[in-house]
Scaffold this motif. Structure first.
Motif, mmCIF file in Angstrom:
data_model
loop_
_atom_site.group_PDB
_atom_site.id
_atom_site.type_symbol
_atom_site.label_atom_id
_atom_site.label_comp_id
_atom_site.label_asym_id
_atom_site.label_seq_id
_atom_site.Cartn_x
_atom_site.Cartn_y
_atom_site.Cartn_z
ATOM 1 N N ILE A 5 0.867 -1.166 0.000
ATOM 2 C CA ILE A 5 0.000 0.000 0.000
ATOM 3 C C ILE A 5 0.909 1.223 0.000
ATOM 4 C CG2 ILE A 5 -1.778 1.292 1.232
ATOM 5 C CD1 ILE A 5 -2.963 -1.288 2.152
ATOM 6 N N LEU A 6 0.865 1.952 -1.107
ATOM 7 C CA LEU A 6 1.788 3.058 -1.375
ATOM 8 C C LEU A 6 1.004 4.352 -1.518
ATOM 9 C CD1 LEU A 6 4.650 4.120 -2.329
ATOM 10 C CD2 LEU A 6 3.912 3.494 -4.651
ATOM 11 N N PHE A 30 0.535 -7.647 3.867
ATOM 12 C CA PHE A 30 0.619 -6.247 3.447
ATOM 13 C C PHE A 30 1.956 -5.631 3.843
ATOM 14 C CE2 PHE A 30 -3.911 -7.033 3.826
ATOM 15 C CZ PHE A 30 -4.454 -6.346 2.758
ATOM 16 N N ALA A 31 2.394 -4.680 3.043
ATOM 17 C CA ALA A 31 3.524 -3.816 3.380
ATOM 18 C C ALA A 31 3.097 -2.383 3.092
ATOM 19 C CB ALA A 31 4.757 -4.188 2.560
ATOM 20 N N PHE A 32 3.810 -1.422 3.691
ATOM 21 C CA PHE A 32 3.463 -0.007 3.527
ATOM 22 C C PHE A 32 4.709 0.802 3.191
ATOM 23 C CE2 PHE A 32 0.172 -1.761 6.185
ATOM 24 C CZ PHE A 32 -0.987 -1.136 5.739
ATOM 25 N N PHE A 70 12.419 1.027 -0.909
ATOM 26 C CA PHE A 70 11.592 -0.173 -0.732
ATOM 27 C C PHE A 70 11.776 -1.065 -1.948
ATOM 28 C CE2 PHE A 70 8.001 -2.942 -0.827
ATOM 29 C CZ PHE A 70 7.683 -3.176 0.504
ATOM 30 N N ASP A 71 12.185 -2.298 -1.709
ATOM 31 C CA ASP A 71 12.425 -3.262 -2.773
ATOM 32 C C ASP A 71 11.111 -3.966 -3.124
ATOM 33 O OD1 ASP A 71 13.300 -5.254 -4.507
ATOM 34 O OD2 ASP A 71 15.131 -5.631 -3.365
ATOM 35 N N ASP A 76 3.536 -8.509 -5.081
ATOM 36 C CA ASP A 76 2.714 -9.001 -6.188
ATOM 37 C C ASP A 76 1.772 -7.929 -6.739
ATOM 38 O OD1 ASP A 76 3.531 -11.887 -6.029
ATOM 39 O OD2 ASP A 76 2.684 -11.650 -4.018
ATOM 40 N N LEU A 77 1.431 -6.944 -5.890
ATOM 41 C CA LEU A 77 0.456 -5.933 -6.278
ATOM 42 C C LEU A 77 0.753 -4.649 -5.525
ATOM 43 C CD1 LEU A 77 -2.309 -5.622 -7.912
ATOM 44 C CD2 LEU A 77 -3.420 -6.000 -5.696
ATOM 45 N N VAL A 78 0.702 -3.520 -6.232
ATOM 46 C CA VAL A 78 0.843 -2.209 -5.594
ATOM 47 C C VAL A 78 -0.523 -1.545 -5.567
ATOM 48 C CG1 VAL A 78 1.902 0.069 -5.703
ATOM 49 C CG2 VAL A 78 3.231 -1.946 -6.349
#
Length: 248
Positions: A5-6, A30-32, A70-71, A76-78
């Protein structure tokens, strides 16, 4: 499936939803990553690594996330959030192409021309510019999540705001849908519209979904105006998974 989540401060609502116990389908994590205000205007993407060439923004990213980059290797999805992507950006355009003396639903230009102008505004916004950065690089598929429309508190604070005029003129749905159509022309993998159940009126979000809205510095928004809370984010995530399908 791992989802990044960007975005700007609007990603805080999604982090609050997850911290509060929201769970997506099995196998989803999830990542942020992001920064408040317009700081992603200096975003870069090289070799699947998001970063910035601006030292001030890099310092802010380190403060928020512990790193200035951020790598995307395991993403899989932004899911792109906020960045000025809702109908509020149409204010000058609406006021230039609609007058109170005209019949309801009449504009000074055709709907097709108006749609092109809306698309131009969206492409020129920070949201549109970040989409181009991601598409030009080797990013995973990108979807758009809705930046919440303001709460009814906007019209309490600003009784003459153009949004109130648009709603009174019966133009609210037309404008909201014009922005949604513009999103679909940006080359995104999918566009998740703001769920109908979150709306107070065509251009306003239900006040209870904006109360104590959170921002990236973990502060609460005192006026409940433009930042949503975890309940709103949970409803959007439910809509996202329903439209994308549950991953295997």
């Amino acid at each position: 499936m791992r989802i990044l989540i960007l975005g700007d401060s609007h990603i805080a609502a999604y982090r609050a939803a997850l911290d509060g116990g929201y769970r997506g389908p099995d196998g989803v994590t999830f990542a942020f990553f992001g920064a408040p205000a317009n700081r992603l205007s200096r975003l870069t993407l090289k070799d699947r690594v998001l970063g910035t060439t601006n030292t001030t923004i890099a310092e802010k990213l380190v403060k928020l996330w512990g790193a200035s980059s951020f790598d995307l290797a395991d993403i899989d999805l932004v899911a792109l959030v906020g960045l000025g992507s809702n109908a509020r950006l149409l204010g000058p355009l609406y006021k230039a192409h609609r007058t109170d003396a005209m019949a309801e639903g009449d504009f000074l230009v055709s709907e097709d021309t108006f749609d092109l102008a809306v698309e131009g505004l969206l492409r020129a916004s920070l949201f549109g510019r970040v989409v181009e950065i991601l598409r030009a690089g080797d990013a995973p598929p990108v979807i758009g999540l809705p930046q919440p429309l303001p709460s009814p508190e906007l019209l309490v604070q600003e009784p003459r705001n153009w949004i109130g005029t648009a709603i009174s003129n019966g133009d609210g749905d037309r404008l909201r849908l014009a922005v949604e159509r513009a999103h679909t022309r940006l080359g995104l993998h999918a566009v998740i519209a703001q769920p109908e159940e979150t709306l107070h009126a065509p251009l306003l979000t239900r006040i209870e979904l904006m109360q104590s809205g959170v921002r990236l510095n973990d502060s609460k928004e005192a006026d409940d105006l433009s930042h949503a809370n975890a309940d709103y984010a949970a409803l959007v995530l439910d809509r996202m998974f329903a439209e994308l399908g549950t991953p295997a």
